[in-house]
Design a protein around this motif. Structure first.
Motif, PDB file in Angstrom:
ATOM      1  N   GLN A   1     -31.007 -32.730  45.301  1.00 31.93           N
ATOM      2  CA  GLN A   1     -31.352 -31.809  46.387  1.00 31.93           C
ATOM      3  C   GLN A   1     -31.778 -30.452  45.835  1.00 31.93           C
ATOM      4  OE1 GLN A   1     -27.577 -32.238  48.482  1.00 31.93           O
ATOM      5  NE2 GLN A   1     -28.634 -33.221  50.205  1.00 31.93           N
ATOM      6  N   LYS A   2     -31.109 -30.004  44.784  1.00 34.77           N
ATOM      7  CA  LYS A   2     -31.443 -28.713  44.180  1.00 34.77           C
ATOM      8  C   LYS A   2     -32.847 -28.732  43.580  1.00 34.77           C
ATOM      9  CE  LYS A   2     -29.785 -25.443  40.692  1.00 34.77           C
ATOM     10  NZ  LYS A   2     -28.721 -25.187  39.656  1.00 34.77           N
ATOM     11  N   VAL A   3     -33.193 -29.829  42.900  1.00 28.19           N
ATOM     12  CA  VAL A   3     -34.515 -29.932  42.282  1.00 28.19           C
ATOM     13  C   VAL A   3     -35.605 -30.008  43.356  1.00 28.19           C
ATOM     14  CG1 VAL A   3     -35.987 -31.358  40.816  1.00 28.19           C
ATOM     15  CG2 VAL A   3     -33.607 -30.994  40.194  1.00 28.19           C
ATOM     16  N   ILE A   4     -35.360 -30.752  44.429  1.00 22.67           N
ATOM     17  CA  ILE A   4     -36.344 -30.858  45.514  1.00 22.67           C
ATOM     18  C   ILE A   4     -36.590 -29.493  46.152  1.00 22.67           C
ATOM     19  CG2 ILE A   4     -36.772 -31.824  47.795  1.00 22.67           C
ATOM     20  CD1 ILE A   4     -35.292 -34.327  46.929  1.00 22.67           C
ATOM     21  N   GLN A   5     -35.516 -28.776  46.451  1.00 16.57           N
ATOM     22  CA  GLN A   5     -35.670 -27.459  47.055  1.00 16.57           C
ATOM     23  C   GLN A   5     -36.387 -26.498  46.121  1.00 16.57           C
ATOM     24  OE1 GLN A   5     -35.072 -26.554  50.209  1.00 16.57           O
ATOM     25  NE2 GLN A   5     -34.601 -28.731  50.525  1.00 16.57           N
ATOM     26  N   GLY A   6     -36.127 -26.618  44.830  1.00 15.68           N
ATOM     27  CA  GLY A   6     -36.828 -25.777  43.864  1.00 15.68           C
ATOM     28  C   GLY A   6     -38.320 -26.028  43.862  1.00 15.68           C
ATOM     29  N   ALA A   7     -38.708 -27.301  43.998  1.00 19.80           N
ATOM     30  CA  ALA A   7     -40.136 -27.639  44.035  1.00 19.80           C
ATOM     31  C   ALA A   7     -40.771 -27.137  45.332  1.00 19.80           C
ATOM     32  CB  ALA A   7     -40.318 -29.148  43.903  1.00 19.80           C
ATOM     33  N   LEU A   8     -40.057 -27.257  46.467  1.00 19.15           N
ATOM     34  CA  LEU A   8     -40.611 -26.818  47.745  1.00 19.15           C
ATOM     35  C   LEU A   8     -40.752 -25.298  47.806  1.00 19.15           C
ATOM     36  CD1 LEU A   8     -38.680 -29.142  50.238  1.00 19.15           C
ATOM     37  CD2 LEU A   8     -41.055 -29.344  49.486  1.00 19.15           C
ATOM     38  N   LYS A   9     -39.845 -24.584  47.148  1.00 26.54           N
ATOM     39  CA  LYS A   9     -39.903 -23.120  47.154  1.00 26.54           C
ATOM     40  C   LYS A   9     -40.824 -22.566  46.078  1.00 26.54           C
ATOM     41  CE  LYS A   9     -35.218 -22.601  49.033  1.00 26.54           C
ATOM     42  NZ  LYS A   9     -33.843 -22.100  48.755  1.00 26.54           N
ATOM     43  N   GLY A  10     -41.359 -23.460  45.229  1.00 20.38           N
ATOM     44  CA  GLY A  10     -42.263 -23.005  44.183  1.00 20.38           C
ATOM     45  C   GLY A  10     -41.570 -22.559  42.926  1.00 20.38           C
ATOM     46  N   ALA A  11     -40.261 -22.800  42.811  1.00 21.81           N
ATOM     47  CA  ALA A  11     -39.547 -22.413  41.603  1.00 21.81           C
ATOM     48  C   ALA A  11     -39.993 -23.232  40.401  1.00 21.81           C
ATOM     49  CB  ALA A  11     -38.030 -22.566  41.813  1.00 21.81           C
ATOM     50  N   THR A  12     -40.422 -24.478  40.651  1.00 26.57           N
ATOM     51  CA  THR A  12     -40.951 -25.345  39.600  1.00 26.57           C
ATOM     52  C   THR A  12     -42.306 -25.866  40.054  1.00 26.57           C
ATOM     53  OG1 THR A  12     -39.765 -27.243  40.540  1.00 26.57           O
ATOM     54  CG2 THR A  12     -38.673 -26.030  38.770  1.00 26.57           C
ATOM     55  N   PRO A  13     -43.271 -25.987  39.139  1.00 24.97           N
ATOM     56  CA  PRO A  13     -44.607 -26.451  39.541  1.00 24.97           C
ATOM     57  C   PRO A  13     -44.626 -27.900  39.998  1.00 24.97           C
ATOM     58  CG  PRO A  13     -44.442 -26.283  37.147  1.00 24.97           C
ATOM     59  CD  PRO A  13     -43.200 -25.673  37.701  1.00 24.97           C
ATOM     60  N   ASP A  14     -43.780 -28.711  39.407  1.00 27.70           N
ATOM     61  CA  ASP A  14     -43.730 -30.128  39.743  1.00 27.70           C
ATOM     62  C   ASP A  14     -42.286 -30.545  39.991  1.00 27.70           C
ATOM     63  OD1 ASP A  14     -46.519 -30.445  39.287  1.00 27.70           O
ATOM     64  OD2 ASP A  14     -46.123 -30.546  37.135  1.00 27.70           O
ATOM     65  N   TYR A  15     -42.150 -31.666  40.658  1.00 27.78           N
ATOM     66  CA  TYR A  15     -40.831 -32.253  40.905  1.00 27.78           C
ATOM     67  C   TYR A  15     -40.660 -33.461  40.001  1.00 27.78           C
ATOM     68  CZ  TYR A  15     -37.503 -35.427  43.131  1.00 27.78           C
ATOM     69  OH  TYR A  15     -36.488 -36.315  43.363  1.00 27.78           O
ATOM     70  N   GLN A  16     -39.592 -33.470  39.227  1.00 33.88           N
ATOM     71  CA  GLN A  16     -39.306 -34.619  38.365  1.00 33.88           C
ATOM     72  C   GLN A  16     -37.800 -34.705  38.170  1.00 33.88           C
ATOM     73  OE1 GLN A  16     -40.484 -34.986  33.987  1.00 33.88           O
ATOM     74  NE2 GLN A  16     -41.915 -36.413  34.966  1.00 33.88           N
ATOM     75  N   GLU A  17     -37.266 -35.882  38.446  1.00 33.06           N
ATOM     76  CA  GLU A  17     -35.815 -36.032  38.404  1.00 33.06           C
ATOM     77  C   GLU A  17     -35.444 -37.482  38.138  1.00 33.06           C
ATOM     78  OE1 GLU A  17     -31.788 -35.482  38.510  1.00 33.06           O
ATOM     79  OE2 GLU A  17     -33.419 -34.070  38.210  1.00 33.06           O
ATOM     80  N   GLU A  18     -34.451 -37.694  37.289  1.00 31.53           N
ATOM     81  CA  GLU A  18     -33.906 -39.023  37.033  1.00 31.53           C
ATOM     82  C   GLU A  18     -32.556 -39.124  37.731  1.00 31.53           C
ATOM     83  OE1 GLU A  18     -33.664 -39.715  32.865  1.00 31.53           O
ATOM     84  OE2 GLU A  18     -35.834 -39.582  32.519  1.00 31.53           O
TER      85      GLU A  18
END
Length: 373
Positions: free
Chosen positions: A165-182
């Protein structure tokens, strides 16, 4: 008489053909005219039929044949019409559509071959499209589906959920350019599998807010199992090295550089201020010539490496070690690396020395017995 004025005519001229030859000639002319007219009509009809065949019938047949082949799964079929008329343009549009189907087929095969699935998240509708590979990945019948984000998050392993959930929210807010998670997800049979989920924002509204996000999910369970097996192997090796007082090393032949693969503290002593020196810098001066001669022999022949020599630990204590290794060669057969392990055999050497001393004393006793008798 006949006058040229508007006055009434007082007489008339009558022409009569009384000869049979003249009547026959007139009939012949009439027949010729009729035959010529019929021939002309037939020729026009033939030309029309020919034009109709090449401009309508033949193109329609070609398009129909391609449609049958595409319907049978033959996406390599093309409409071969080189004309610039409406039929030619229709054929090119059909070829473009078939080309799009080929691209989709290649993508589907690539996704299936890599055990992956496509997902497309419509943030306005809060709905995610999932290709057939997703249901197949979860052990269900392969079919395209749609789901709410909450439904997919419910499949995530509890230990991974917060981070996902943290990684997804980071991608939606623009904190990370791409979403990638294992992370792990639960199959329909209750088994947990590892997936690599990757994606990015592909569309934003006029205010810059994300409205669409797309990516792929890939089953990486085999890779994770291999990583776990390798990790367990490394742990067992580490325990074995610690138990046997061993350390692994790597010799780059071209650079003539020794590198310790793990901490050699149990073998070479505590870490000095400048870090551990190379293995060759620890070798006892009296054993250094044999050390290099043996290693150079391995570098030339590629044979297995084995040698026993003394090293001087960082605390000044001298210990015996047994070094074993194997050579790695490039395609031409040239040795590029030698990797191996070094084991402290000081206790074995001390036992051998004590045994030799005992055997020497025994020989002295045995030699002295006859003299005493």
């Amino acid at each position: 008489p006949i006058y040229g004025s508007d006055a009434p005519m007082c007489g008339a001229i009558e022409i009569r053909l009384n000869t049979s030859e003249e009547r026959a000639e007139l009939a012949s002319l009439r027949r010729s005219a009729v035959a010529y007219g019929v021939s002309t009509i037939v020729l026009v009809l033939v030309l029309l039929a020919r034009g109709l065949y090449y401009t309508v019938i033949r193109p329609v047949r070609a398009i129909g044949s391609v449609a049958d082949l595409v319907g049978a799964g033959r996406l390599d079929a093309i409409v071969d019409l080189q004309t610039s008329d409406e039929m030619g343009r229709l054929g090119r549009r059909i070829n473009d559509m078939v080309g799009g189907l080929r691209q989709k087929q290649r993508l589907a095969l690539a996704l299936e071959g890599s055990n992956s699935a496509v997902w497309d998240w419509d943030l306005r509708r809060d709905e995610i499209y999932l290709s057939a590979g997703w249901s197949r990945m979860l052990g269900a019948q392969a079919q395209e589906t749609t789901a709410k984000p909450a439904e997919l998050l419910a499949l995530v392993h509890p230990d991974d959920l917060e981070h996902v959930q943290k990684v997804i929210q980071g991608a939606l807010k623009g904190a990370t350019p791409d979403y990638q998670e294992e992370h792990r997800v639960r199959r329909v049979d209750g088994e947990w599998i590892w997936i690599l989920s990757s994606g990015k924002i592909v569309r934003r509204d006029q205010e810059g807010r994300p409205v669409r996000m797309a990516g792929t999910n890939q089953d990486i369970s085999d890779r994770k199992r291999a990583e776990l097996t390798l990790k367990e192997h490394d742990e067992r090796l580490r325990l074995a090295l610690e138990t046997a007082v061993m350390a692994s090393w790597d010799w780059d032949v071209a650079a003539d550089e020794f590198v310790w693969q793990d901490s050699p503290e149990r073998l070479a002593g505590s870490v000095p201020p400048g870090g551990y020196p190379g293995l060759q810098d620890l070798v006892h001066p009296e054993d250094l010539v044999r050390f290099f001669r043996t290693l150079n022999g391995v570098a030339q022949t590629g044979e297995a490496y084995r040698d026993e020599y003394r090293i001087i630990r960082t605390d000044g204590r001298v210990v015996w070690i047994l070094a074993r290794g194997r050579a790695e060669q490039d395609p031409s057969g040239k040795v590029t690396r030698v990797i191996g392990v070094a084991q402290d055999i000081s206790e074995i050497k001390a036992a051998e020395q004590a045994l030799r001393a005992s055997e020497g004393q025994m020989r002295l006793v045995l030699n002295a017995v006859p003299a005493a008798i």
